[in-house]
Design a protein around this motif. Sequence first.
Motif, short mmCIF file in Angstrom:
data_model
loop_
_atom_site.label_atom_id
_atom_site.label_comp_id
_atom_site.label_asym_id
_atom_site.label_seq_id
_atom_site.Cartn_x
_atom_site.Cartn_y
_atom_site.Cartn_z
N GLY A 102 53.88 27.56 22.36
CA GLY A 102 53.40 27.50 20.98
C GLY A 102 52.07 26.77 20.86
N ASP A 103 51.89 25.70 21.63
CA ASP A 103 50.61 24.98 21.61
C ASP A 103 49.49 25.85 22.16
N THR A 104 49.75 26.58 23.25
CA THR A 104 48.74 27.47 23.82
C THR A 104 48.39 28.59 22.84
N ARG A 105 49.39 29.11 22.16
CA ARG A 105 49.13 30.18 21.20
C ARG A 105 48.25 29.70 20.05
N ARG A 106 48.43 28.44 19.63
CA ARG A 106 47.59 27.91 18.55
C ARG A 106 46.15 27.67 19.03
N ARG A 107 46.00 27.19 20.26
CA ARG A 107 44.66 26.86 20.76
C ARG A 107 43.91 28.08 21.30
N HIS A 108 44.65 29.05 21.90
CA HIS A 108 44.01 30.22 22.50
C HIS A 108 44.75 31.49 22.08
N PRO A 109 44.63 31.89 20.82
CA PRO A 109 45.39 33.06 20.33
C PRO A 109 45.00 34.36 21.04
N LEU A 110 43.72 34.54 21.39
CA LEU A 110 43.31 35.77 22.07
C LEU A 110 43.89 35.84 23.48
N TYR A 111 43.99 34.70 24.12
CA TYR A 111 44.56 34.65 25.47
C TYR A 111 46.04 35.03 25.46
N THR A 112 46.80 34.45 24.55
CA THR A 112 48.23 34.75 24.49
C THR A 112 48.48 36.19 24.03
N GLU A 113 47.60 36.71 23.16
CA GLU A 113 47.73 38.12 22.76
C GLU A 113 47.49 39.04 23.96
N ALA A 114 46.48 38.72 24.76
CA ALA A 114 46.21 39.51 25.96
C ALA A 114 47.38 39.43 26.94
N MET A 115 47.99 38.25 27.06
CA MET A 115 49.14 38.09 27.93
C MET A 115 50.28 39.01 27.48
N ARG A 116 50.53 39.07 26.21
CA ARG A 116 51.61 39.91 25.70
C ARG A 116 51.32 41.39 25.93
N ARG A 117 50.07 41.80 25.78
CA ARG A 117 49.72 43.21 25.97
C ARG A 117 49.81 43.59 27.46
N LEU A 118 49.45 42.67 28.33
CA LEU A 118 49.63 42.93 29.76
C LEU A 118 51.12 42.97 30.12
N GLY A 119 51.91 42.13 29.45
CA GLY A 119 53.35 42.20 29.63
C GLY A 119 53.91 43.51 29.14
N GLN A 120 53.32 44.05 28.09
CA GLN A 120 53.72 45.36 27.58
C GLN A 120 53.46 46.46 28.61
N MET A 121 52.44 46.26 29.45
CA MET A 121 52.15 47.20 30.54
C MET A 121 53.10 47.01 31.72
N GLU A 122 53.92 45.95 31.67
CA GLU A 122 54.88 45.61 32.74
C GLU A 122 54.16 45.24 34.03
#
Length: 438
Positions: free
Chosen positions: A155-175
């Motif tokens: 949660g702290d990383t998502r608040r400080r680096h929202p674009l980074y965590t969004e990219a992580m989720r999209r890469l996770g979506q690619m499996e």
Amino acid sequence: MKVKRFFAPDMRRAIKQVRDTLGADAVILSNQQVEGGIEIIAAVDYDEGLLAPATTSSSPATAGGTGVPADAAAPVSRAARTWAGASRDATQASATAGTPSGPESPGAPEPEVRAETRRPVAVDWSQDPAIVAMRDEIRELRGLLENQLAHLAWGDTRRRHPLYTEAMRRLGQMELDSGLMERFARPALTARDSDEAWRQVLAALTAAVPEARDELLDHGGVLALVGSTGVGKTTSVAKLAARYVLRHGARHVALVTTDSYRIGAHEQLMTYGRLLGIPVQVASDPKSLRDTLSSLADKRLVLIDTAGMSQRDLRLTEQFATLADAGVPVRTLLVLSATAHASVLAETLRAFSGVVLDGAIVTKLDEAASLGGVLSALIGQQLPLHFMTDGQRVPEDIQVARAGDLVDQAAELARKLALPREESMAERFGGQQAHVHV
């Protein structure tokens, strides 16, 4: 020596009773599980001489030759004598073995018997039910604490680096593999908006895919396709042969199959050979393969279709040995199915590491629901990608590999899948993301 029996519901309370009653110097003579709890027999002022086996002596007033009066040894508890029984039996057996057989001479001195000392029974504290329960509870509490900390860190990383965590989720979506997700999401830390961040992430992913720089077929030589059962090796051989025939003519190419395990395994390749007008030969062992390749020395390109085997098949080593003993240099391409799970692809790469791999062909792109597994395998092993296939048509459905096309297709397929939940991302990466910085 003072011997006393103690009873308690569990070992911890029994030991406490021993310590409180006899003190810290008490010796535990035995312990056993009884109905309702634990029974311990302990002693204080312990004298091992009292537990020595009694032997016949010239003086009836002593026992065991120790000088201890017989009436002093009598009060020793039955539990203590039981504890010493094994030592007594061993000592008497040793004394009997060392005595000559036959009647003893009158007045002969009786041999001296030395009592072997034995350590008290050790208590295995690690198996105490209370300690086992406490250990399990601590482990459970640790898991809960780590889970809470991981969620807080994510949660702290998502608040400080929202674009980074969004990219992580999209890469996770690619499996994609977890380690690669962190690696390729880092360009998003410096991006200005979401679109720019995703473009930079895909560019980094594309640059990491090992791509063959030249057309493998133009070099000619002997080329073998290996891989697990059902990945499309035979069809890929036919596509490569047809591609070569269209560019260089049928008289410069030949096909060889080493699949002697399956019934009718040669028929499909024979049919392709008749359609293309090129020769097809069968080699079932190293000697026949050497002879076959020698007879095809005038061909610019020889394609070998190997037997499809499970990555766990013990006969794989025989196949590797056949290719290694071919008598001429053989380049090897590993055929990977895009529909295979990431763990299956990783196991396949390990299994086929017994032969030198010159590259890979990815098949069945038209059937895959996700390409994260095959991308992770290629990047992780740095295996150059030469060709991609996306259908059954010969030779239309084969293309020279382009890393950008493969990554774009992977991103397109990922849009049809659900994004990983925040809880899942926190559990996978929360403990590590607390240290992320620009």
